[in-house]
Design a protein around this motif. Structure first.
Motif, PDB file in Angstrom:
ATOM      1  N   VAL A 101       0.718  -1.315   0.036  1.00 50.54           N
ATOM      2  CA  VAL A 101       0.031  -0.023  -0.083  1.00 50.54           C
ATOM      3  C   VAL A 101       0.997   1.181  -0.117  1.00 50.54           C
ATOM      4  O   VAL A 101       0.494   2.358  -0.442  1.00 50.54           O
ATOM      5  CB  VAL A 101      -0.980   0.005   1.142  1.00 50.54           C
ATOM      6  N   GLU A 102       2.144   1.246   0.679  1.00 52.61           N
ATOM      7  CA  GLU A 102       2.993   2.341   0.773  1.00 52.61           C
ATOM      8  C   GLU A 102       3.369   2.825  -0.640  1.00 52.61           C
ATOM      9  O   GLU A 102       3.557   4.005  -1.014  1.00 52.61           O
ATOM     10  CB  GLU A 102       4.229   2.101   1.484  1.00 52.61           C
ATOM     11  N   GLU A 103       3.350   1.747  -1.740  1.00 55.06           N
ATOM     12  CA  GLU A 103       3.796   2.230  -3.137  1.00 55.06           C
ATOM     13  C   GLU A 103       2.599   2.934  -3.507  1.00 55.06           C
ATOM     14  O   GLU A 103       2.948   3.961  -4.307  1.00 55.06           O
ATOM     15  CB  GLU A 103       3.992   0.918  -3.724  1.00 55.06           C
ATOM     16  N   THR A 132      -0.087   9.398   3.002  1.00 58.28           N
ATOM     17  CA  THR A 132       1.277   8.575   3.318  1.00 58.28           C
ATOM     18  C   THR A 132       1.314   8.434   4.825  1.00 58.28           C
ATOM     19  O   THR A 132       1.812   7.380   5.460  1.00 58.28           O
ATOM     20  CB  THR A 132       2.408   9.084   2.921  1.00 58.28           C
ATOM     21  N   MET A 133       1.174   9.537   5.585  1.00 59.26           N
ATOM     22  CA  MET A 133       1.250   9.283   7.108  1.00 59.26           C
ATOM     23  C   MET A 133       0.255   8.357   7.645  1.00 59.26           C
ATOM     24  O   MET A 133       0.534   7.689   8.599  1.00 59.26           O
ATOM     25  CB  MET A 133       0.845  10.855   7.548  1.00 59.26           C
ATOM     26  N   VAL A 184      -2.477   6.685  15.747  1.00 58.77           N
ATOM     27  CA  VAL A 184      -2.748   7.459  14.283  1.00 58.77           C
ATOM     28  C   VAL A 184      -2.863   8.741  14.628  1.00 58.77           C
ATOM     29  O   VAL A 184      -2.439   9.658  13.550  1.00 58.77           O
ATOM     30  CB  VAL A 184      -4.079   6.641  13.670  1.00 58.77           C
ATOM     31  N   ARG A 185      -3.474   9.216  15.415  1.00 55.19           N
ATOM     32  CA  ARG A 185      -3.493  10.785  15.694  1.00 55.19           C
ATOM     33  C   ARG A 185      -2.201  11.376  15.782  1.00 55.19           C
ATOM     34  O   ARG A 185      -1.819  12.539  15.279  1.00 55.19           O
ATOM     35  CB  ARG A 185      -4.290  11.108  17.090  1.00 55.19           C
ATOM     36  N   ASP A 186      -1.488  10.521  16.544  1.00 54.29           N
ATOM     37  CA  ASP A 186       0.052  11.320  16.793  1.00 54.29           C
ATOM     38  C   ASP A 186       1.001  11.144  15.496  1.00 54.29           C
ATOM     39  O   ASP A 186       1.882  11.861  15.584  1.00 54.29           O
ATOM     40  CB  ASP A 186       0.808  10.366  17.828  1.00 54.29           C
ATOM     41  N   ALA A 187       0.630  10.256  14.467  1.00 56.30           N
ATOM     42  CA  ALA A 187       1.368  10.174  13.099  1.00 56.30           C
ATOM     43  C   ALA A 187       1.007  11.461  12.438  1.00 56.30           C
ATOM     44  O   ALA A 187       1.615  12.152  11.429  1.00 56.30           O
ATOM     45  CB  ALA A 187       0.984   9.103  12.590  1.00 56.30           C
ATOM     46  N   LEU A 188      -0.209  12.177  12.848  1.00 57.89           N
ATOM     47  CA  LEU A 188      -0.463  13.303  11.987  1.00 57.89           C
ATOM     48  C   LEU A 188       0.093  14.709  12.710  1.00 57.89           C
ATOM     49  O   LEU A 188       0.551  14.878  13.948  1.00 57.89           O
ATOM     50  CB  LEU A 188      -2.076  13.839  12.100  1.00 57.89           C
TER      51      LEU A 188
END
Lengths: 205, 162
Positions: A101-103, A132-133, A184-188
């Motif tokens: 999925v990253e690709e 991406t994040m 997930v929130r912290d990744a934003l």
């Protein structure tokens, strides 16, 4: 989730167990897209999800005689799919594979339309960056958190339904979901603007 | 009165679950308060709105349905595993039956002809045995053995690649 559909599912299971081959075929046709959808979100890889869908339905076919008709067929099928996804993720860790999925996210494409998703939301960042994040954050969730997160945030299952699927207490579902959301929130970025009022999708009961 | 301590305990336990395994009673407390207490529920879902909005960016949010080719490939595996009925064998079934029936009819015909015409006395009239190769078109491959010209009957075996 639909009570009428549940009854039809039970009827089809009975048909299968009484020797009617169409019973299983109809169950497969009713639920194949849903099972595929949950697997693709858990495994984050379309090809793996297709293979997994096949294997899950073979497991369902072999195990139908152990299905308890007092429960819901879909809950039982989700449980088989989830366990299969966990096994696949563990095998993948051993092989140290990177989710494909990253690709796709890197290519900034919606997997269905080939276009960027939702051009209105998120005013400060490029869509591709947020995608991406998010994708990376979900990929990096541990398997226990990812299962709960996927079933709630993508499939819309309630706390109680997730508890039934995974065979864990509701309190565990709540705490796992809390931690998964926070990761997930912290990744934003802290200043990320979701771009509007509540768009809550998952049910909470 | 009781709500604030419950909220604090709820928060502590949920946070602690990241680092240690909770007891059954602690897990049950989270489950109970998560349903009963509005405050606990609100705190539990603090990030829900932001995360749900962010997920609209996830390319896997709208999963593309597999193509008919994908399903066909998947179903081949299911048929091989015996989970789905094998449509191919269903279609092909009548042909083996038909050829078997034709073979049986042919065999009965041959046996009946042998019994009726007495092929067993053929060596006694071996001089009468005629093998005729007909003047057939080239590469036809047909061959006819004639058991004789008397009226007792004729057994003809035709081998043909046609």
């Amino acid at each position: 989730m639909d009570v009428e559909q549940d009854d039809e599912d039970r009827l089809l299971v009975r048909c299968h167990l009484s020797g009617d081959a169409n019973g299983f075929e109809q169950l497969y046709r009713r639920h194949r897209e849903r099972i595929f959808a949950v697997l693709v979100r858990m495994l984050r890889n379309r090809e793996d999800a297709l293979d997994a869908t096949q294997e899950v339905f073979i497991k369902i076919h072999r195990g139908l005689d152990s299905f308890d008709p007092s429960g819901r067929f879909l809950t039982w099928a989700y449980r088989i799919a989830t366990n299969h996804a966990i096994d696949t993720i563990r095998r993948r860790k051993v092989r140290k594979e990177t989710p494909i999925v990253e690709e796709a996210v890197g290519a900034d494409a919606d997997l269905r339309t080939g276009r960027r998703a939702n051009p209105e939301a998120g005013s400060q960042l490029e869509r591709g960056e947020v995608a991406t994040m998010i994708a990376r954050a979900v990929d990096e969730l541990g398997e226990a958190h990812r299962m709960v997160f996927t079933l709630h945030c993508y499939e819309g299952l309630s706390y109680g339904e997730i508890a039934a699927v995974l065979g864990i207490p509701v309190g565990t579902v709540m705490s796992r979901l809390y931690h998964a959301r926070r990761k997930v929130r912290d990744a934003l970025p802290p200043d990320w603007d979701p771009g509007g009022p509540s768009r809550s999708r998952g049910r909470s009961q | 009165m009781n709500e604030v301590p419950d909220l604090q305990r709820f928060q502590e336990l949920v946070e602690a679950s990241a680092h240690r395994e909770l007891t059954e009673a602690e897990t049950a407390f989270i489950g109970r308060m998560g349903f009963q207490s509005q405050e606990c529920r609100q705190w539990l879902e603090t990030d829900a709105q932001t995360v749900t909005a962010a997920l609209t960016e996830d390319p896997l949010r709208n999963v593309p349905a597999p193509s008919s080719l994908d399903w066909a490939r998947l179903e081949t595996g299911l048929r091989r595993a015996g989970a789905l009925p094998d449509t191919k064998s269903r279609v092909q079934k009548p042909w083996p039956i038909l050829s078997a029936a034709a073979a049986i009819v042919l065999c009965i015909g041959v046996v009946y002809a042998i019994l009726r015409d007495g092929l067993s006395d053929a060596p006694a009239h071996s001089s009468e045995m005629v093998v005729e190769i007909l003047d057939l078109p080239e590469n036809d491959g047909s061959l006819i053995f004639d058991g004789g010209e008397d009226d007792d009957g004729v057994l003809m075996i035709v081998i043909s690649n046609g």
